[in-house]
Design an enzyme around this catalytic site. Structure first.
Site, PDB file in Angstrom:
ATOM      1  N   CYS A  86       0.884  -1.166   0.000  1.00  0.00           N
ATOM      2  CA  CYS A  86       0.000   0.000   0.000  1.00  0.00           C
ATOM      3  C   CYS A  86       0.913   1.204   0.000  1.00  0.00           C
ATOM      4  O   CYS A  86       1.539   1.514   1.011  1.00  0.00           O
ATOM      5  CB  CYS A  86      -0.915   0.015   1.227  1.00  0.00           C
ATOM      6  SG  CYS A  86      -1.946   1.506   1.262  1.00  0.00           S
ATOM      7  N   CYS A  89      -0.247   4.315   2.561  1.00  0.00           N
ATOM      8  CA  CYS A  89      -0.183   4.180   4.026  1.00  0.00           C
ATOM      9  C   CYS A  89       0.144   2.735   4.355  1.00  0.00           C
ATOM     10  O   CYS A  89       1.234   2.287   4.071  1.00  0.00           O
ATOM     11  CB  CYS A  89      -1.479   4.648   4.674  1.00  0.00           C
ATOM     12  SG  CYS A  89      -2.934   3.768   4.062  1.00  0.00           S
ATOM     13  N   SER A  90      -0.800   2.021   4.900  1.00  0.00           N
ATOM     14  CA  SER A  90      -0.572   0.598   5.176  1.00  0.00           C
ATOM     15  C   SER A  90      -1.893  -0.162   5.170  1.00  0.00           C
ATOM     16  O   SER A  90      -2.197  -0.894   6.095  1.00  0.00           O
ATOM     17  CB  SER A  90       0.140   0.425   6.517  1.00  0.00           C
ATOM     18  OG  SER A  90      -0.638   0.959   7.566  1.00  0.00           O
ATOM     19  N   CYS A  91      -2.673   0.015   4.117  1.00  0.00           N
ATOM     20  CA  CYS A  91      -3.934  -0.714   3.991  1.00  0.00           C
ATOM     21  C   CYS A  91      -3.640  -2.204   4.039  1.00  0.00           C
ATOM     22  O   CYS A  91      -2.795  -2.701   3.300  1.00  0.00           O
ATOM     23  CB  CYS A  91      -4.625  -0.351   2.684  1.00  0.00           C
ATOM     24  SG  CYS A  91      -5.120   1.376   2.592  1.00  0.00           S
TER      25      CYS A  91
END
Length: 158
Positions: A86, A89-91
């Site tokens: 991602c 961000c950090s999906c």
């Protein structure tokens, strides 16, 4: 900031301290074991595997509750190796796999996985032959990717 928002939500009666505690406990219970159970079921249940491959969102919702995003399953095969990232961000499919590992959230991983996926994989101990296609999938707020080994590869039949 989280502490202030939580305190304000409790103070305004929007959430109770007990509700917050239960949600934190629920989040702490989520682990990659949940995802492993879905994969194991796909290995032994051909109908579930077809459904999982066609549209992972439906079987995942049925097994684990409704989620606000689409889950797309991609499969590593002898010809294709998939990498999930991602970039914004950090999906991460937290409801299925638990909290993401720290490296997944790092800016270094997020930028390098797109530009040099083979090198990043090599640093994790996975060398991908040049004749194998490497596909990079970028998760978003609306869509998460989940990568599984093919049944044949996972059982060591290939």
């Amino acid at each position: 900031m989280e502490i202030a928002v939580r305190a304000l939500l409790i103070e305004k009666g929007i959430l109770s301290a007990e509700e917050v505690r239960r949600q934190v406990e629920d989040m702490d219970k989520r682990t990659p074991l949940q995802g492993a159970r879905v994969v194991a079921r796909a290995w032994i249940d051909p109908e579930f595997r077809k459904l999982l491959s066609a549209t992972a969102t439906r079987p995942a919702r049925r097994s684990h509750g409704t989620r606000p995003y689409k889950l797309v399953v991609v499969e590593n095969t002898d010809q294709v190796h998939n990498v999930i990232v991602c970039t914004l961000c950090s999906c991460y499919p937290r409801w299925l796999l638990g909290l993401p590992p720290d490296w997944y959230k790092s800016r270094n991983y997020r930028s390098r996985a797109i530009n040099e996926p083979r090198e990043v994989l090599k640093e994790f101990g996975t060398t991908i032959a040049r004749d194998i296609t490497v596909r990079v999938h970028d998760s978003t707020a609306d869509m998460r990717y989940w990568c599984c080994r093919s049944v044949r590869r996972a059982r060591g039949l290939v």
